[in-house]
Write a protein that holds these residues in place. Sequence first.
Motif, mmCIF file in Angstrom:
data_model
loop_
_atom_site.group_PDB
_atom_site.id
_atom_site.type_symbol
_atom_site.label_atom_id
_atom_site.label_comp_id
_atom_site.label_asym_id
_atom_site.label_seq_id
_atom_site.Cartn_x
_atom_site.Cartn_y
_atom_site.Cartn_z
ATOM 1 N N CYS A 25 0.812 -1.216 0.000
ATOM 2 C CA CYS A 25 0.000 0.000 0.000
ATOM 3 C C CYS A 25 0.849 1.271 0.000
ATOM 4 O O CYS A 25 0.569 2.210 -0.754
ATOM 5 N N CYS A 63 -1.719 3.025 8.724
ATOM 6 C CA CYS A 63 -1.966 2.442 7.409
ATOM 7 C C CYS A 63 -0.859 2.834 6.434
ATOM 8 O O CYS A 63 -0.472 4.009 6.355
ATOM 9 N N CYS A 109 -3.859 0.407 10.704
ATOM 10 C CA CYS A 109 -4.051 -0.722 9.793
ATOM 11 C C CYS A 109 -4.883 -1.840 10.427
ATOM 12 O O CYS A 109 -5.807 -2.360 9.805
ATOM 13 N N ASN A 113 -8.431 -3.038 8.754
ATOM 14 C CA ASN A 113 -8.472 -4.318 8.058
ATOM 15 C C ASN A 113 -8.248 -5.443 9.063
ATOM 16 O O ASN A 113 -7.126 -5.666 9.510
ATOM 17 N N HIS A 114 -9.315 -6.151 9.400
ATOM 18 C CA HIS A 114 -9.274 -7.203 10.416
ATOM 19 C C HIS A 114 -8.814 -8.558 9.871
ATOM 20 O O HIS A 114 -8.627 -9.492 10.633
ATOM 21 N N HIS A 115 -8.647 -8.657 8.580
ATOM 22 C CA HIS A 115 -8.344 -9.941 7.954
ATOM 23 C C HIS A 115 -6.868 -10.301 8.086
ATOM 24 O O HIS A 115 -6.013 -9.449 8.268
ATOM 25 N N GLU A 121 -9.296 -11.615 1.410
ATOM 26 C CA GLU A 121 -10.105 -10.557 2.020
ATOM 27 C C GLU A 121 -9.244 -9.368 2.404
ATOM 28 O O GLU A 121 -9.625 -8.208 2.204
ATOM 29 N N GLN A 122 -8.066 -9.648 2.969
ATOM 30 C CA GLN A 122 -7.151 -8.572 3.355
ATOM 31 C C GLN A 122 -6.708 -7.798 2.122
ATOM 32 O O GLN A 122 -6.717 -6.565 2.100
ATOM 33 N N THR A 125 -9.551 -5.578 0.795
ATOM 34 C CA THR A 125 -9.764 -4.395 1.637
ATOM 35 C C THR A 125 -8.654 -3.379 1.411
ATOM 36 O O THR A 125 -8.919 -2.183 1.258
ATOM 37 N N CYS A 126 -7.414 -3.840 1.377
ATOM 38 C CA CYS A 126 -6.289 -2.931 1.157
ATOM 39 C C CYS A 126 -6.350 -2.290 -0.227
ATOM 40 O O CYS A 126 -6.005 -1.115 -0.384
#
Length: 150
Positions: A25, A63, A109, A113-115, A121-122, A125-126
């Motif tokens: 990211c 993040c 972060c 983003n809980h994954h 999934e992570q 989301t990112c």
Amino acid sequence: MTQQEQNNINAQQRATENFKAGFNCAETVARTFRDLLNLDVSDEALKMASGFGGGLGHAGCMCGALSGATMVLGMLQGRSSKEQNRGPVYSSAQEFHNIFSDQFGATCCRVLNHHDFGSQEQRHTCLKITGTTADLLMKYIFDKQLIKGI
């Protein structure tokens, strides 16, 4: 479509491409704006962004997309000597931090983003956060007239 709207779309699309290509990211945001704004920053210098992914090397802190955006603001307004005023870049960094926080509800972060890192999934989301951050940053740069002619 206005030039600003086109610039925002270009930033979001380029960020999406960079993230999908495998950049984290922070690397994505820094690289996207280096390329779109033709900033004089080498690939070697962009390596500094690598450790900021995953909220500082997967520590889950700030993040990486926000870290990358802050690096871009530094590229645009940062100091090259200690005698120069750091006020403008500090002000921009704080303002953009607040814009990011208002948009996403957090800057950390692990909150955003809980994954599990590396999961589909992570990454999804990112990808969304990174693309939106690029859009927000382009709007900010345009609104604050940090680059003339965009």
